[in-house]
Motif scaffolding. Structure first.
Motif, PDB file in Angstrom:
ATOM      1  N   VAL A 187       0.838  -1.203   0.000  1.00 65.88           N
ATOM      2  CA  VAL A 187       0.000   0.000   0.000  1.00 65.88           C
ATOM      3  C   VAL A 187       0.877   1.258   0.000  1.00 65.88           C
ATOM      4  O   VAL A 187       0.612   2.214  -0.736  1.00 65.88           O
ATOM      5  CB  VAL A 187      -0.945   0.006   1.215  1.00 65.88           C
ATOM      6  N   ILE A 188       1.930   1.239   0.820  1.00 64.76           N
ATOM      7  CA  ILE A 188       2.856   2.380   0.873  1.00 64.76           C
ATOM      8  C   ILE A 188       3.513   2.594  -0.490  1.00 64.76           C
ATOM      9  O   ILE A 188       3.658   3.728  -0.969  1.00 64.76           O
ATOM     10  CB  ILE A 188       3.927   2.141   1.955  1.00 64.76           C
ATOM     11  N   ASN A 189       3.889   1.486  -1.131  1.00 66.12           N
ATOM     12  CA  ASN A 189       4.501   1.565  -2.450  1.00 66.12           C
ATOM     13  C   ASN A 189       3.583   2.287  -3.429  1.00 66.12           C
ATOM     14  O   ASN A 189       4.003   3.162  -4.188  1.00 66.12           O
ATOM     15  CB  ASN A 189       4.830   0.147  -2.949  1.00 66.12           C
ATOM     16  N   THR A 190       2.306   1.935  -3.388  1.00 64.16           N
ATOM     17  CA  THR A 190       1.348   2.561  -4.306  1.00 64.16           C
ATOM     18  C   THR A 190       1.156   4.032  -4.065  1.00 64.16           C
ATOM     19  O   THR A 190       1.148   4.826  -4.991  1.00 64.16           O
ATOM     20  CB  THR A 190      -0.024   1.931  -4.130  1.00 64.16           C
ATOM     21  N   ILE A 191       0.956   4.360  -2.789  1.00 64.40           N
ATOM     22  CA  ILE A 191       0.752   5.770  -2.437  1.00 64.40           C
ATOM     23  C   ILE A 191       1.930   6.602  -2.942  1.00 64.40           C
ATOM     24  O   ILE A 191       1.750   7.697  -3.498  1.00 64.40           O
ATOM     25  CB  ILE A 191       0.584   5.929  -0.915  1.00 64.40           C
ATOM     26  N   ALA A 192       3.138   6.064  -2.786  1.00 62.11           N
ATOM     27  CA  ALA A 192       4.330   6.785  -3.233  1.00 62.11           C
ATOM     28  C   ALA A 192       4.368   6.901  -4.757  1.00 62.11           C
ATOM     29  O   ALA A 192       4.657   7.980  -5.299  1.00 62.11           O
ATOM     30  CB  ALA A 192       5.591   6.087  -2.719  1.00 62.11           C
ATOM     31  N   VAL A 193       4.088   5.794  -5.463  1.00 60.68           N
ATOM     32  CA  VAL A 193       4.101   5.828  -6.933  1.00 60.68           C
ATOM     33  C   VAL A 193       3.116   6.861  -7.461  1.00 60.68           C
ATOM     34  O   VAL A 193       3.447   7.720  -8.288  1.00 60.68           O
ATOM     35  CB  VAL A 193       3.782   4.435  -7.522  1.00 60.68           C
ATOM     36  N   VAL A 194       1.873   6.777  -6.994  1.00 62.06           N
ATOM     37  CA  VAL A 194       0.830   7.677  -7.481  1.00 62.06           C
ATOM     38  C   VAL A 194       1.149   9.126  -7.115  1.00 62.06           C
ATOM     39  O   VAL A 194       1.058  10.029  -7.959  1.00 62.06           O
ATOM     40  CB  VAL A 194      -0.543   7.268  -6.913  1.00 62.06           C
ATOM     41  N   SER A 195       1.542   9.362  -5.865  1.00 66.26           N
ATOM     42  CA  SER A 195       1.809  10.728  -5.412  1.00 66.26           C
ATOM     43  C   SER A 195       2.944  11.371  -6.198  1.00 66.26           C
ATOM     44  O   SER A 195       2.823  12.502  -6.691  1.00 66.26           O
ATOM     45  CB  SER A 195       2.156  10.733  -3.920  1.00 66.26           C
ATOM     46  N   PHE A 196       4.060  10.644  -6.334  1.00 69.30           N
ATOM     47  CA  PHE A 196       5.205  11.232  -7.022  1.00 69.30           C
ATOM     48  C   PHE A 196       5.000  11.312  -8.533  1.00 69.30           C
ATOM     49  O   PHE A 196       5.568  12.194  -9.193  1.00 69.30           O
ATOM     50  CB  PHE A 196       6.481  10.463  -6.669  1.00 69.30           C
ATOM     51  N   ASN A 197       4.180  10.406  -9.086  1.00 71.56           N
ATOM     52  CA  ASN A 197       3.828  10.547 -10.496  1.00 71.56           C
ATOM     53  C   ASN A 197       3.061  11.833 -10.738  1.00 71.56           C
ATOM     54  O   ASN A 197       3.307  12.559 -11.703  1.00 71.56           O
ATOM     55  CB  ASN A 197       2.990   9.355 -10.967  1.00 71.56           C
ATOM     56  N   LEU A 198       2.108  12.115  -9.858  1.00 75.69           N
ATOM     57  CA  LEU A 198       1.327  13.343  -9.994  1.00 75.69           C
ATOM     58  C   LEU A 198       2.218  14.576  -9.851  1.00 75.69           C
ATOM     59  O   LEU A 198       2.090  15.551 -10.597  1.00 75.69           O
ATOM     60  CB  LEU A 198       0.208  13.376  -8.952  1.00 75.69           C
ATOM     61  N   ILE A 199       3.137  14.514  -8.878  1.00 79.03           N
ATOM     62  CA  ILE A 199       4.032  15.656  -8.652  1.00 79.03           C
ATOM     63  C   ILE A 199       4.986  15.852  -9.832  1.00 79.03           C
ATOM     64  O   ILE A 199       5.119  16.954 -10.389  1.00 79.03           O
ATOM     65  CB  ILE A 199       4.837  15.469  -7.352  1.00 79.03           C
ATOM     66  N   PHE A 200       5.652  14.760 -10.232  1.00 82.15           N
ATOM     67  CA  PHE A 200       6.685  14.880 -11.257  1.00 82.15           C
ATOM     68  C   PHE A 200       6.115  15.098 -12.662  1.00 82.15           C
ATOM     69  O   PHE A 200       6.680  15.849 -13.454  1.00 82.15           O
ATOM     70  CB  PHE A 200       7.573  13.626 -11.263  1.00 82.15           C
ATOM     71  N   LEU A 201       5.010  14.409 -12.973  1.00 84.99           N
ATOM     72  CA  LEU A 201       4.483  14.477 -14.336  1.00 84.99           C
ATOM     73  C   LEU A 201       3.486  15.602 -14.550  1.00 84.99           C
ATOM     74  O   LEU A 201       3.491  16.259 -15.601  1.00 84.99           O
ATOM     75  CB  LEU A 201       3.831  13.134 -14.703  1.00 84.99           C
ATOM     76  N   LEU A 202       2.627  15.844 -13.578  1.00 86.42           N
ATOM     77  CA  LEU A 202       1.559  16.822 -13.756  1.00 86.42           C
ATOM     78  C   LEU A 202       1.973  18.226 -13.324  1.00 86.42           C
ATOM     79  O   LEU A 202       1.617  19.212 -13.969  1.00 86.42           O
ATOM     80  CB  LEU A 202       0.318  16.384 -12.973  1.00 86.42           C
ATOM     81  N   ILE A 203       2.736  18.308 -12.233  1.00 89.58           N
ATOM     82  CA  ILE A 203       3.102  19.629 -11.690  1.00 89.58           C
ATOM     83  C   ILE A 203       4.466  20.082 -12.215  1.00 89.58           C
ATOM     84  O   ILE A 203       4.617  21.199 -12.713  1.00 89.58           O
ATOM     85  CB  ILE A 203       3.108  19.594 -10.150  1.00 89.58           C
ATOM     86  N   LEU A 204       5.479  19.205 -12.101  1.00 89.86           N
ATOM     87  CA  LEU A 204       6.838  19.584 -12.494  1.00 89.86           C
ATOM     88  C   LEU A 204       7.155  19.298 -13.960  1.00 89.86           C
ATOM     89  O   LEU A 204       8.178  19.767 -14.473  1.00 89.86           O
ATOM     90  CB  LEU A 204       7.857  18.865 -11.594  1.00 89.86           C
ATOM     91  N   HIS A 205       6.314  18.478 -14.615  1.00 85.66           N
ATOM     92  CA  HIS A 205       6.474  18.167 -16.046  1.00 85.66           C
ATOM     93  C   HIS A 205       7.867  17.614 -16.360  1.00 85.66           C
ATOM     94  O   HIS A 205       8.544  18.051 -17.295  1.00 85.66           O
ATOM     95  CB  HIS A 205       6.203  19.410 -16.905  1.00 85.66           C
ATOM     96  N   THR A 206       8.305  16.635 -15.579  1.00 80.39           N
ATOM     97  CA  THR A 206       9.642  16.061 -15.769  1.00 80.39           C
ATOM     98  C   THR A 206       9.654  14.850 -16.704  1.00 80.39           C
ATOM     99  O   THR A 206      10.707  14.254 -16.923  1.00 80.39           O
ATOM    100  CB  THR A 206      10.244  15.651 -14.406  1.00 80.39           C
ATOM    101  N   GLY A 207       8.494  14.444 -17.218  1.00 80.43           N
ATOM    102  CA  GLY A 207       8.443  13.394 -18.231  1.00 80.43           C
ATOM    103  C   GLY A 207       8.953  12.049 -17.764  1.00 80.43           C
ATOM    104  O   GLY A 207       8.669  11.602 -16.644  1.00 80.43           O
ATOM    105  N   VAL A 208       9.757  11.421 -18.618  1.00 81.81           N
ATOM    106  CA  VAL A 208      10.257  10.074 -18.345  1.00 81.81           C
ATOM    107  C   VAL A 208      11.083  10.036 -17.064  1.00 81.81           C
ATOM    108  O   VAL A 208      11.014   9.073 -16.290  1.00 81.81           O
ATOM    109  CB  VAL A 208      11.088   9.552 -19.532  1.00 81.81           C
ATOM    110  N   LYS A 209      11.865  11.085 -16.818  1.00 75.93           N
ATOM    111  CA  LYS A 209      12.681  11.129 -15.598  1.00 75.93           C
ATOM    112  C   LYS A 209      11.806  11.013 -14.355  1.00 75.93           C
ATOM    113  O   LYS A 209      12.102  10.235 -13.434  1.00 75.93           O
ATOM    114  CB  LYS A 209      13.476  12.430 -15.544  1.00 75.93           C
TER     115      LYS A 209
END
Length: 469
Positions: free
Chosen positions: A150-172
């Motif tokens: 569960v912790i793994n998921t929360i981290a994946v989803v949260s950081f995906n939203l931060i990196f891809l949607l807010i920071l726009h860091t793409g593949v990185k």
């Protein structure tokens, strides 16, 4: 028998919590990925993750599996088990750093570029998380293992939203999210299970040798599974390009619904098989569970095949949706793969890990040959066909070899007929002949009616018992 069933149900429930978190939420992120990433970017990320999946069993020598298996063996020092596993995992991570520079020079990975340098971080983080999770199960901390998912998921989803949607860091950002998530789950397990007290200096050489005799034969098996599930990415990259890899990778996310459901059961089932295998009652339990598992797997696979197009419309956006027709046959591949996993747990209980290798390598070769010969001419549709043929080959070999150890009371011919009906259903759905597909699905349900009814009645009985409490 009831105690065994209740333990299996309890563990299945715990792994359901973990996997519904760690896989279903990520699965539900597919529309997001196909919105923020181009097919080429998704393909590049897929190649890096595929390479990590290839190297993990090689560089860690599959010691995670040995740690779990030997935790159930009497007289084994669990601290020694974990120390051996951690030593090999750290060494594998360091070796991966050197390999990454070699991969970066390979012309095949030219389109991947500097994203290959995420490889050692992905490998080490996932290997460590995997080791701690398997060890937690081995010391009866199944609940902690589930929570780590569960912790793994929360981290994946949260950081995906931060990196891809807010920071726009793409593949990185996409790849970094998985590194952080695996490290988070590893840290949780380290502290919640008191793993520090199991870590000790020095290596028990005789135990190391015994563990490696168990785990090393599993390496070719993992490589063969990789040939079946991931090598196609490299073939597609070299023949059709990164965009095609992205389309196939996104399409593979849809059958992950069935893969997740099967994995939930398989993780719980492996613990039950290891604990109960050596008794006659345990073998009767395996026979009973197999018939019910086969029935419910037919039921779920058929239902998901019928719903392929609506599910794909929800999950795959834009250009990604155009590849939906390869998905029905991928569902059938998962069906055969789930059954081979069930049989694999029995071979693990027997410590006959070489059977894992011989069956899976043959299936892997069958799959690769089909894809190599026909991919350029017929395109992406060849990949699910090759994958299906590979998984079926593995299932057939294991089913026949299993007769030497246990009678499952379920004929090979009956299994092939039902699997064949699912394949025909998939073809009908590909050509949008839904009424014919529905008719075959009803036939499958009727033929498995007795097992399905017994599952339903048992579920109702358990629900009533819990309601009274």
């Amino acid at each position: 028998m009831d105690a065994n069933i209740k333990e299996l149900i309890s563990n299945t429930f715990l792994f359901t919590i973990a996997n519904l978190g760690s896989k279903f939420l990520v699965f539900l992120m597919v529309p997001f990925y196909t919105y923020v990433l181009t097919p080429q970017e998704y393909g590049v990320a897929g190649v890096v993750q595929t390479t990590s999946a290839l190297l993990i069993p090689i560089l860690t020598l599959k010691t995670q599996d040995a740690v779990l298996r030997f935790c159930f063996q009497k007289g084994v020092n669990r601290a020694s088990l974990l120390s051996i596993g951690m030593t090999i995992t750290i060494a594998g991570g360091l070796l991966c750093v050197l390999l990454t520079f070699l991969f970066r020079l390979c012309p095949l990975f030219e389109e991947v570029g500097n994203y290959m340098f995420f490889l050692p971080f992905l490998l080490f983080a996932h290997s460590l998380s995997l080791l701690f999770s398997f060890f937690a199960r081995g010391i009866d901390r199944v609940r902690s293992s589930a929570i780590s998912g569960v912790i793994n998921t929360i981290a994946v989803v949260s950081f995906n939203l931060i990196f891809l949607l807010i920071l726009h860091t793409g593949v990185k950002g996409y790849l970094l999210s998985y590194v952080i998530a695996d490290l988070a789950s590893a840290f949780y397990l380290f502290f919640s299970c008191g793993i520090k007290k199991y870590v000790k200096k020095g290596i028990d050489r005789p135990l190391t040798k015994e563990m490696l005799l168990f785990s090393v034969p599993l390496i070719p098996t993992s490589l063969s599974w990789w040939l079946l599930s991931s090598f196609n990415n490299y073939l597609t990259l070299s023949i059709l390009g990164a965009t095609a890899v992205g389309l196939y990778t996104a399409s593979m996310r849809v059958p992950s619904i069935l893969t997740t459901l099967s994995d939930i059961f398989s993780q719980a089932w492996l613990l039950s098989a290891l604990k109960n295998y050596e008794t006659e009652e345990g073998k009767r339990f395996i026979k009973s569970v197999h018939r019910k598992f086969f029935a419910i797997l037919c039921f779920m696979t058929g239902g998901l095949i019928l719903c392929t197009c609506p599910i794909a419309k929800i999950l795959l956006s834009g250009e990604f949706f155009n590849s939906w027709r390869i998905i029905p046959l991928l569902f059938v591949s998962v069906f055969w793969g789930s059954l081979t996993g069930f049989y694999g747990s029995i071979f693990s209980a027997e410590k006959k890990t070489t059977i894992h290798f011989t069956s899976t390598i043959v299936g892997g070769i069958v799959s690769v040959v089909v894809v190599v010969v026909f991919l350029r001419r017929y395109g992406l549709m060849v990949i699910p066909i090759g994958t299906l043929m590979g998984y079926f080959t593995i299932w057939l070999i294991r089913k026949e070899r299993l007769k030497k150890y246990i009678n499952l009371g379920f004929s090979t011919i009956e299994s092939i007929i039902k699997g064949g009906l699912l394949t025909i259903m998939a073809i009908f759905v590909i050509y949008e002949l839904y009424w014919y597909a529905i008719a075959l699905y009803l036939l499958l349900i009727i033929s498995s009616g007795k097992s399905l009814i017994s599952i339903l009645l048992f579920g109702l009985k358990e629900a009533r018992a819990r309601a009274k409490v």
